[in-house]
Design an enzyme around this catalytic site. Structure first.
Site, PDB file in Angstrom:
ATOM      1  N   TYR A  98     -12.002  -8.867 -16.309  1.00 35.95           N
ATOM      2  CA  TYR A  98     -11.562  -9.897 -16.090  1.00 35.95           C
ATOM      3  C   TYR A  98     -12.025 -10.495 -14.603  1.00 35.95           C
ATOM      4  O   TYR A  98     -12.538  -9.946 -13.886  1.00 35.95           O
ATOM      5  CB  TYR A  98      -9.881  -9.684 -16.065  1.00 35.95           C
ATOM      6  CG  TYR A  98      -9.494  -8.658 -15.369  1.00 35.95           C
ATOM      7  CD1 TYR A  98      -9.557  -8.428 -14.139  1.00 35.95           C
ATOM      8  CD2 TYR A  98      -8.910  -7.470 -16.191  1.00 35.95           C
ATOM      9  CE1 TYR A  98      -8.897  -7.367 -13.392  1.00 35.95           C
ATOM     10  CE2 TYR A  98      -8.500  -6.347 -15.574  1.00 35.95           C
ATOM     11  CZ  TYR A  98      -8.455  -6.460 -14.229  1.00 35.95           C
ATOM     12  OH  TYR A  98      -7.929  -5.271 -13.396  1.00 35.95           O
ATOM     13  N   ASP A 148      -9.203   2.480  -6.114  1.00 38.03           N
ATOM     14  CA  ASP A 148      -9.804   1.335  -6.581  1.00 38.03           C
ATOM     15  C   ASP A 148     -10.501   0.725  -5.201  1.00 38.03           C
ATOM     16  O   ASP A 148     -10.153   0.080  -4.333  1.00 38.03           O
ATOM     17  CB  ASP A 148      -8.694   0.282  -6.630  1.00 38.03           C
ATOM     18  CG  ASP A 148      -8.825  -0.938  -7.124  1.00 38.03           C
ATOM     19  OD1 ASP A 148     -10.242  -1.509  -7.015  1.00 38.03           O
ATOM     20  OD2 ASP A 148      -8.076  -2.054  -7.640  1.00 38.03           O
ATOM     21  N   ASP A 204      -5.376   7.416  -8.579  1.00 39.00           N
ATOM     22  CA  ASP A 204      -6.547   6.406  -8.934  1.00 39.00           C
ATOM     23  C   ASP A 204      -7.153   5.657  -7.725  1.00 39.00           C
ATOM     24  O   ASP A 204      -6.294   5.245  -6.943  1.00 39.00           O
ATOM     25  CB  ASP A 204      -5.948   5.294  -9.714  1.00 39.00           C
ATOM     26  CG  ASP A 204      -6.879   4.037 -10.068  1.00 39.00           C
ATOM     27  OD1 ASP A 204      -7.548   4.325 -10.876  1.00 39.00           O
ATOM     28  OD2 ASP A 204      -6.619   3.047  -9.519  1.00 39.00           O
ATOM     29  N   GLU A 224     -13.465  -1.486  -4.024  1.00 42.24           N
ATOM     30  CA  GLU A 224     -14.149  -2.781  -4.419  1.00 42.24           C
ATOM     31  C   GLU A 224     -14.698  -3.349  -3.116  1.00 42.24           C
ATOM     32  O   GLU A 224     -14.429  -4.083  -2.059  1.00 42.24           O
ATOM     33  CB  GLU A 224     -12.961  -3.974  -4.534  1.00 42.24           C
ATOM     34  CG  GLU A 224     -12.080  -3.308  -5.910  1.00 42.24           C
ATOM     35  CD  GLU A 224     -11.072  -4.384  -6.171  1.00 42.24           C
ATOM     36  OE1 GLU A 224     -11.552  -5.883  -5.803  1.00 42.24           O
ATOM     37  OE2 GLU A 224     -10.070  -4.092  -6.567  1.00 42.24           O
TER      38      GLU A 224
END
Length: 626
Positions: free
Chosen positions: A468, A398, A396, A400
């Site tokens: 979130y 991630d 995975d 950002e």
């Protein structure tokens, strides 16, 4: 007062790119010096006596490699310390190391044991590793001032790696392995056969039948050659084997094909004292489908280790081990990786992915985007390291954020994520999971608009949409707002900052609904100095939290500040002058119903340790997805 280890904390953000969570400073060289300072320097070197040091390249990606030195005590008395010295040719260097203190003077390198691994019993061995740059090999090896003996023999090269084994005649309890021979200038003596990173047999031929296995179980095999001088070469590629039969153990969670995925953080084993075993004792392991292990680092455009101690070296006592068996000092794999292996043996339905990046470590993705193939190669070599190849079922990333700003701003362009995901899929193949965690910024001109998420989705199994951290006390004066609103509402501080708008925008862009997972936070965000019960009130700053101001685990908030209302599908409460928003079992149930109606692929959450000891939030996701 925070109980987090200050040496193991940095910050990263999820969701829209505004909120923060704590994570470990566990990166290789950053961790090396603090650990050395805590345990003290190695004792003065002593004569090697009957001891050897040998070097292998565990993996090689052309411009760099992972190297490993092994010290073996071949004598009858214990070594109390060890120091290895060697020379690298110009252009070859140690970049980051683990399990030793490594220094250099020009092209001369010195490695000393740490305080905990200096003693080597007779017949035992100890290893340390490093990520290297360049293409050279070590020369002039000395162990405690004497010849390394078992290291590189002058004029005698180590053998090559054997061919990747092939598996045949797989039964409930056995498998036959075959491989092509290694080459060596003076001849190959024998081969070590490794199962899940541990030697199970040494043979002279190029076949081996491993028996006594468990039915319905995953195994990973590699082979390593040894020449007539006793030198071992690099390990081969790994072959995964799943024995037939089985059917026992725990059933899958019965979510009808929906994903229920949780993040497990490597730094949680420190101040939070949260370990893989907690997934079992809480009942959560029986109700999830996947685990994302966070985080691996991204350095120099390559996948690298995040926290070597937590990942694969931390020794577990019997009471903290999944199967109740304590780690031994000389076993080839310890730490959370070994505990995940034990958890998968108990719950065969669980798949584990290694997540790379996160808020703190996303800066390396921009460099990776310049050479996606090299990035994918490095990630594959790390995920498929023979020591833990059987633990992971995929990767995975991630990032950002691609072509947008997070901790730093990226200008790789809208196609950069597609380039990386395509390269990862090509390298890992169709049988591995390849996923990505992405922004939930659904505002006009926001982060979703800046990247080709539909194009990248073609190579991915799914996206973890970080729905979130939309609002929080980084806006110290408020207004108070739910950090994970499902929908918009009158008075929402920022249009497009809600789950429904983010999901709708991704669908409109062309991402299939089945490749979108709804994100749930197992924590709340809060302000202090608040006098208004309803959302929209003013504040004076962040509410106090156990580990960080403005954030608190659900397991704490459910008792310290019970929910009194709901806005946009998320609970909230004011307790004194503190105002908190968070998800509860009731709001999660509603969100899961919405996710199913939208045709989403399931849900994921950040992260396990925020839940109660009996896993009530995991249970709510599991029940809601059925």
């Amino acid at each position: 007062m925070s109980t987090e280890n200050p040496l193991r904390r940095t910050r990263f953000r999820l969701g829209t790119g505004r909120a923060t969570r704590s994570r470990a400073v566990a990166g290789l060289t950053a961790l090396l010096l603090p650990l050395a300072a805590m345990v003290g320097l190695a004792a003065p070197a002593e004569a090697a006596g009957s001891a050897t040091a040998s070097f292998v390249k565990k993996s090689d990606w052309g411009s760099g490699f992972e190297g490993q030195w092994t010290v073996k005590n071949t004598g009858t008395s214990a070594l109390s310390s060890w120091t290895i010295e060697w020379d690298f040719p110009s252009g070859t260097a140690v970049g980051s190391a683990w399990d030793a203190t490594v220094t250099s003077s020009g092209t001369h390198w010195t490695a000393k044991n740490l305080g905990w691994n200096g003693t080597v019993a007779p017949g035992a061995s100890v290893s340390f590793g490093f990520n290297g740059t360049g293409t050279g090999a070590p020369t002039g090896c000395k162990l405690n001032g004497a010849s390394c003996d078992g290291g590189s023999v002058p004029g005698d090269n180590a053998p090559s790696a054997p061919g990747t084994p092939t598996a045949s005649a797989v039964t409930d309890t056995s498998v036959k392995l075959s491989w092509t021979a290694a080459t060596d200038d003076n001849g190959v003596k024998n081969y070590d056969v490794l199962r899940d990173g541990a030697v199970v047999s040494t043979v002279t031929g190029t076949t081996y039948t491993d028996s006594g296995l468990k039915a319905g179980t995953d195994y990973s095999y590699t082979v390593q050659a040894r020449d007539t001088a006793g030198q071992t070469g690099p390990v081969s590629g790994a072959v995964k084997v799943h024995t037939t039969g089985g059917g026992g153990g725990n059933p899958d969670p019965g979510t009808g094909g929906k994903v229920n995925l949780g993040y497990f953080t490597d730094w949680g084993v420190y101040g939070r004292n949260y370990h893989v075993k907690n997934l079992d004792t809480s009942g959560s392991a029986a109700k999830i489908t996947h685990i994302n292990y966070a985080f691996g680092n991204v350095q120099g455009g390559k996948c690298t280790i995040g926290d070597s101690y937590a990942d694969y070296d931390m020794a577990y006592t019997a009471d903290k081990s999944v199967d109740g068996v304590a780690d031994t000092w000389d076993q080839p794999l310890r730490g959370s990786f070994n505990q995940l292996r034990k958890l998968k043996a108990k719950y065969p339905h669980i798949k584990v992915l290694w997540s790379f990046g996160g808020w703190t470590w996303s800066g390396g993705f921009g460099e990776a985007a310049k050479n996606p193939a090299a990035f994918a190669e490095s990630c594959y070599n790390l995920v498929e390291d023979p020591r833990w190849a059987d633990v992971f079922d995929g990767i995975d990333i991630d990032w950002e954020y691609p072509n947008a700003c997070g901790l730093t701003c990226d200008t790789s362009g809208p196609a950069a994520l597609k380039g990386l995901t395509s390269a990862l899929r090509t390298k890992f193949g169709k049988d591995y999971l390849v996923t990505a965690a992405i922004t939930a910024d659904g505002s006009d001109g926001g982060k979703i608009d800046l990247t080709d998420y539909a194009g990248a989705a073609q190579s991915l199994n799914w996206y973890n949409v970080m729905t979130y951290d939309f609002f929080g006390a980084w806006d110290a004066k408020g207004p108070t707002a739910p950090h994970s609103p499902l929908t918009s509402y009158d008075g929402i501080p920022q249009a497009g900052f809600n789950s429904a708008d983010a999901i709708a925008k991704l669908k409109t862009q062309g991402v299939p609904a089945s490749k979108l997972l709804l994100g749930i936070g197992f924590y709340g965000r809060g302000w202090t100095g608040v006098t208004q019960d309803a959302p929209g009130g003013t504040a004076t700053g962040a509410a106090p939290g156990t580990y960080e101001a403005g954030i608190e685990d659900y397991k704490v908030l459910k008792n310290s500040c019970p929910a009194t209302g709901t806005v946009a599908g998320t609970a909230y409460a004011r307790c004194g002058t503190n105002w908190w928003s968070y998800d509860t079992p009731a709001t999660i149930t509603s969100k899961m119903s919405w996710a199913k109606n939208q045709g989403l692929g399931g849900a994921f959450f950040w992260e396990f340790s925020g839940d109660t000891a009996n896993g009530e939030l995991v249970s709510a996701i599991n029940s809601g997805l059925k």
